[in-house]
Motif scaffolding. Structure first.
Motif, PDB file in Angstrom:
ATOM      1  N   GLU A  36       0.827  -1.214   0.000  1.00 45.50           N
ATOM      2  CA  GLU A  36       0.000   0.000   0.000  1.00 45.50           C
ATOM      3  C   GLU A  36       0.858   1.259   0.000  1.00 45.50           C
ATOM      4  O   GLU A  36       0.559   2.236  -0.680  1.00 45.50           O
ATOM      5  CB  GLU A  36      -0.934  -0.008   1.211  1.00 45.50           C
ATOM      6  CG  GLU A  36      -1.910   1.146   1.225  1.00 45.50           C
ATOM      7  CD  GLU A  36      -2.915   1.094   0.082  1.00 45.50           C
ATOM      8  OE1 GLU A  36      -3.332   2.181  -0.377  1.00 45.50           O
ATOM      9  OE2 GLU A  36      -3.270   0.001  -0.356  1.00 45.50           O
ATOM     10  N   LEU A  37       1.940   1.227   0.749  1.00 49.65           N
ATOM     11  CA  LEU A  37       2.834   2.376   0.838  1.00 49.65           C
ATOM     12  C   LEU A  37       3.471   2.688  -0.513  1.00 49.65           C
ATOM     13  O   LEU A  37       3.481   3.840  -0.949  1.00 49.65           O
ATOM     14  CB  LEU A  37       3.907   2.103   1.893  1.00 49.65           C
ATOM     15  CG  LEU A  37       4.674   3.281   2.436  1.00 49.65           C
ATOM     16  CD1 LEU A  37       3.743   4.227   3.181  1.00 49.65           C
ATOM     17  CD2 LEU A  37       5.769   2.796   3.366  1.00 49.65           C
ATOM     18  N   VAL A  38       3.974   1.668  -1.211  1.00 53.14           N
ATOM     19  CA  VAL A  38       4.633   1.923  -2.493  1.00 53.14           C
ATOM     20  C   VAL A  38       3.630   2.273  -3.585  1.00 53.14           C
ATOM     21  O   VAL A  38       3.922   3.078  -4.470  1.00 53.14           O
ATOM     22  CB  VAL A  38       5.554   0.750  -2.920  1.00 53.14           C
ATOM     23  CG1 VAL A  38       6.701   0.605  -1.945  1.00 53.14           C
ATOM     24  CG2 VAL A  38       4.806  -0.548  -3.067  1.00 53.14           C
ATOM     25  N   VAL A  39       2.429   1.711  -3.513  1.00 56.15           N
ATOM     26  CA  VAL A  39       1.387   2.067  -4.493  1.00 56.15           C
ATOM     27  C   VAL A  39       0.969   3.519  -4.304  1.00 56.15           C
ATOM     28  O   VAL A  39       0.794   4.260  -5.277  1.00 56.15           O
ATOM     29  CB  VAL A  39       0.177   1.110  -4.386  1.00 56.15           C
ATOM     30  CG1 VAL A  39      -1.005   1.625  -5.176  1.00 56.15           C
ATOM     31  CG2 VAL A  39       0.572  -0.287  -4.856  1.00 56.15           C
ATOM     32  N   THR A  40       0.839   3.951  -3.063  1.00 58.91           N
ATOM     33  CA  THR A  40       0.482   5.345  -2.783  1.00 58.91           C
ATOM     34  C   THR A  40       1.538   6.299  -3.335  1.00 58.91           C
ATOM     35  O   THR A  40       1.213   7.316  -3.963  1.00 58.91           O
ATOM     36  CB  THR A  40       0.297   5.562  -1.271  1.00 58.91           C
ATOM     37  OG1 THR A  40      -0.744   4.704  -0.811  1.00 58.91           O
ATOM     38  CG2 THR A  40      -0.037   7.006  -0.953  1.00 58.91           C
ATOM     39  N   ALA A  41       2.812   5.972  -3.130  1.00 55.71           N
ATOM     40  CA  ALA A  41       3.895   6.811  -3.652  1.00 55.71           C
ATOM     41  C   ALA A  41       3.865   6.844  -5.184  1.00 55.71           C
ATOM     42  O   ALA A  41       4.072   7.894  -5.790  1.00 55.71           O
ATOM     43  CB  ALA A  41       5.248   6.287  -3.164  1.00 55.71           C
ATOM     44  N   MET A  42       3.582   5.698  -5.809  1.00 52.90           N
ATOM     45  CA  MET A  42       3.531   5.660  -7.270  1.00 52.90           C
ATOM     46  C   MET A  42       2.365   6.482  -7.817  1.00 52.90           C
ATOM     47  O   MET A  42       2.511   7.195  -8.808  1.00 52.90           O
ATOM     48  CB  MET A  42       3.421   4.225  -7.771  1.00 52.90           C
ATOM     49  CG  MET A  42       3.463   4.169  -9.300  1.00 52.90           C
ATOM     50  SD  MET A  42       3.510   2.524  -9.980  1.00 52.90           S
ATOM     51  CE  MET A  42       1.957   1.874  -9.459  1.00 52.90           C
ATOM     52  N   HIS A  43       1.215   6.424  -7.156  1.00 49.90           N
ATOM     53  CA  HIS A  43       0.066   7.223  -7.608  1.00 49.90           C
ATOM     54  C   HIS A  43       0.344   8.722  -7.461  1.00 49.90           C
ATOM     55  O   HIS A  43      -0.053   9.510  -8.323  1.00 49.90           O
ATOM     56  CB  HIS A  43      -1.202   6.821  -6.861  1.00 49.90           C
ATOM     57  CG  HIS A  43      -1.814   5.571  -7.378  1.00 49.90           C
ATOM     58  ND1 HIS A  43      -2.429   5.470  -8.597  1.00 49.90           N
ATOM     59  CD2 HIS A  43      -1.889   4.331  -6.838  1.00 49.90           C
ATOM     60  CE1 HIS A  43      -2.863   4.252  -8.796  1.00 49.90           C
ATOM     61  NE2 HIS A  43      -2.534   3.528  -7.741  1.00 49.90           N
ATOM     62  N   MET A  44       1.035   9.125  -6.399  1.00 52.27           N
ATOM     63  CA  MET A  44       1.402  10.529  -6.250  1.00 52.27           C
ATOM     64  C   MET A  44       2.344  10.946  -7.377  1.00 52.27           C
ATOM     65  O   MET A  44       2.203  12.030  -7.946  1.00 52.27           O
ATOM     66  CB  MET A  44       2.069  10.800  -4.901  1.00 52.27           C
ATOM     67  CG  MET A  44       2.483  12.262  -4.735  1.00 52.27           C
ATOM     68  SD  MET A  44       3.452  12.573  -3.251  1.00 52.27           S
ATOM     69  CE  MET A  44       2.166  12.616  -2.030  1.00 52.27           C
ATOM     70  N   ALA A  45       3.290  10.079  -7.708  1.00 57.22           N
ATOM     71  CA  ALA A  45       4.235  10.377  -8.795  1.00 57.22           C
ATOM     72  C   ALA A  45       3.504  10.513 -10.119  1.00 57.22           C
ATOM     73  O   ALA A  45       3.794  11.418 -10.916  1.00 57.22           O
ATOM     74  CB  ALA A  45       5.302   9.292  -8.882  1.00 57.22           C
ATOM     75  N   ALA A  46       2.541   9.633 -10.373  1.00 58.67           N
ATOM     76  CA  ALA A  46       1.758   9.714 -11.620  1.00 58.67           C
ATOM     77  C   ALA A  46       0.984  11.027 -11.682  1.00 58.67           C
ATOM     78  O   ALA A  46       0.942  11.689 -12.727  1.00 58.67           O
ATOM     79  CB  ALA A  46       0.811   8.524 -11.726  1.00 58.67           C
ATOM     80  N   ALA A  47       0.388  11.430 -10.568  1.00 61.51           N
ATOM     81  CA  ALA A  47      -0.356  12.694 -10.525  1.00 61.51           C
ATOM     82  C   ALA A  47       0.580  13.881 -10.748  1.00 61.51           C
ATOM     83  O   ALA A  47       0.226  14.838 -11.457  1.00 61.51           O
ATOM     84  CB  ALA A  47      -1.077  12.834  -9.191  1.00 61.51           C
ATOM     85  N   THR A  48       1.781  13.819 -10.189  1.00 57.32           N
ATOM     86  CA  THR A  48       2.761  14.892 -10.365  1.00 57.32           C
ATOM     87  C   THR A  48       3.140  15.047 -11.832  1.00 57.32           C
ATOM     88  O   THR A  48       3.332  16.154 -12.316  1.00 57.32           O
ATOM     89  CB  THR A  48       4.026  14.609  -9.520  1.00 57.32           C
ATOM     90  OG1 THR A  48       3.648  14.537  -8.153  1.00 57.32           O
ATOM     91  CG2 THR A  48       5.079  15.684  -9.701  1.00 57.32           C
ATOM     92  N   ARG A  49       3.205  13.925 -12.551  1.00 53.06           N
ATOM     93  CA  ARG A  49       3.560  13.957 -13.980  1.00 53.06           C
ATOM     94  C   ARG A  49       2.366  14.254 -14.871  1.00 53.06           C
ATOM     95  O   ARG A  49       2.459  14.180 -16.086  1.00 53.06           O
ATOM     96  CB  ARG A  49       4.186  12.640 -14.391  1.00 53.06           C
ATOM     97  CG  ARG A  49       5.584  12.481 -13.844  1.00 53.06           C
ATOM     98  CD  ARG A  49       6.247  11.275 -14.419  1.00 53.06           C
ATOM     99  NE  ARG A  49       6.168  11.258 -15.876  1.00 53.06           N
ATOM    100  CZ  ARG A  49       7.214  11.217 -16.682  1.00 53.06           C
ATOM    101  NH1 ARG A  49       8.417  11.197 -16.183  1.00 53.06           N
ATOM    102  NH2 ARG A  49       7.045  11.186 -17.977  1.00 53.06           N
ATOM    103  N   GLY A  50       1.221  14.543 -14.297  1.00 56.13           N
ATOM    104  CA  GLY A  50       0.056  14.897 -15.089  1.00 56.13           C
ATOM    105  C   GLY A  50      -0.888  13.733 -15.346  1.00 56.13           C
ATOM    106  O   GLY A  50      -1.840  13.862 -16.116  1.00 56.13           O
ATOM    107  N   GLY A  51      -0.646  12.591 -14.732  1.00 53.46           N
ATOM    108  CA  GLY A  51      -1.565  11.472 -14.833  1.00 53.46           C
ATOM    109  C   GLY A  51      -1.254  10.452 -15.908  1.00 53.46           C
ATOM    110  O   GLY A  51      -1.540   9.287 -15.757  1.00 53.46           O
ATOM    111  N   ASP A  52      -0.688  10.868 -17.029  1.00 50.10           N
ATOM    112  CA  ASP A  52      -0.404   9.923 -18.116  1.00 50.10           C
ATOM    113  C   ASP A  52       1.036   9.442 -18.012  1.00 50.10           C
ATOM    114  O   ASP A  52       1.960  10.147 -18.387  1.00 50.10           O
ATOM    115  CB  ASP A  52      -0.651  10.576 -19.476  1.00 50.10           C
ATOM    116  CG  ASP A  52      -0.485   9.591 -20.621  1.00 50.10           C
ATOM    117  OD1 ASP A  52      -0.379   8.373 -20.359  1.00 50.10           O
ATOM    118  OD2 ASP A  52      -0.454  10.031 -21.774  1.00 50.10           O
ATOM    119  N   VAL A  53       1.197   8.244 -17.484  1.00 47.37           N
ATOM    120  CA  VAL A  53       2.538   7.675 -17.320  1.00 47.37           C
ATOM    121  C   VAL A  53       2.703   6.389 -18.137  1.00 47.37           C
ATOM    122  O   VAL A  53       3.627   5.613 -17.894  1.00 47.37           O
ATOM    123  CB  VAL A  53       2.852   7.419 -15.824  1.00 47.37           C
ATOM    124  CG1 VAL A  53       3.010   8.729 -15.084  1.00 47.37           C
ATOM    125  CG2 VAL A  53       1.808   6.540 -15.181  1.00 47.37           C
TER     126      VAL A  53
END
Length: 88
Positions: A36-53
């Motif tokens: 859960e911790l690593v998935v949360t960090a990955m979703h934040m990173a995707a949002a930071t990049r504008g969502g399309d990763v």
């Protein structure tokens, strides 16, 4: 995943860093080191990049959180390719 000692016990910090720019894209902190911790960090990173990763390569060390079914499923949903180093 980094373990941080505090006066109240251990905390774990998962980070996602862009290797090209060395920019911190996402992070999550919690009392347990789990998928859960690593998935949360990955979703934040995707949002930071504008969502399309789609097509991004996500490279990790070979630890169980990054090999978990939950993390692999999150990668598939985002269109992210996993890359994992070897032990030793």
């Amino acid at each position: 995943m980094t373990q941080i000692g505090t006066g109240e016990g251990k905390l774990y910090l998962a980070t996602v860093i862009d290797l090209f720019s060395r920019r911190l894209l996402g992070y999550a902190m919690g009392a347990r080191h789990d998928a859960e911790l690593v998935v949360t960090a990955m979703h934040m990173a995707a949002a930071t990049r504008g969502g399309d990763v789609r097509g991004v390569i996500f490279h990790t060390d070979p630890v169980s959180e990054y090999g978990s079914r939950r993390f692999r499923r999150a990668c598939r949903r985002l269109g992210v390719f996993q890359s994992m180093g070897r032990v030793g």
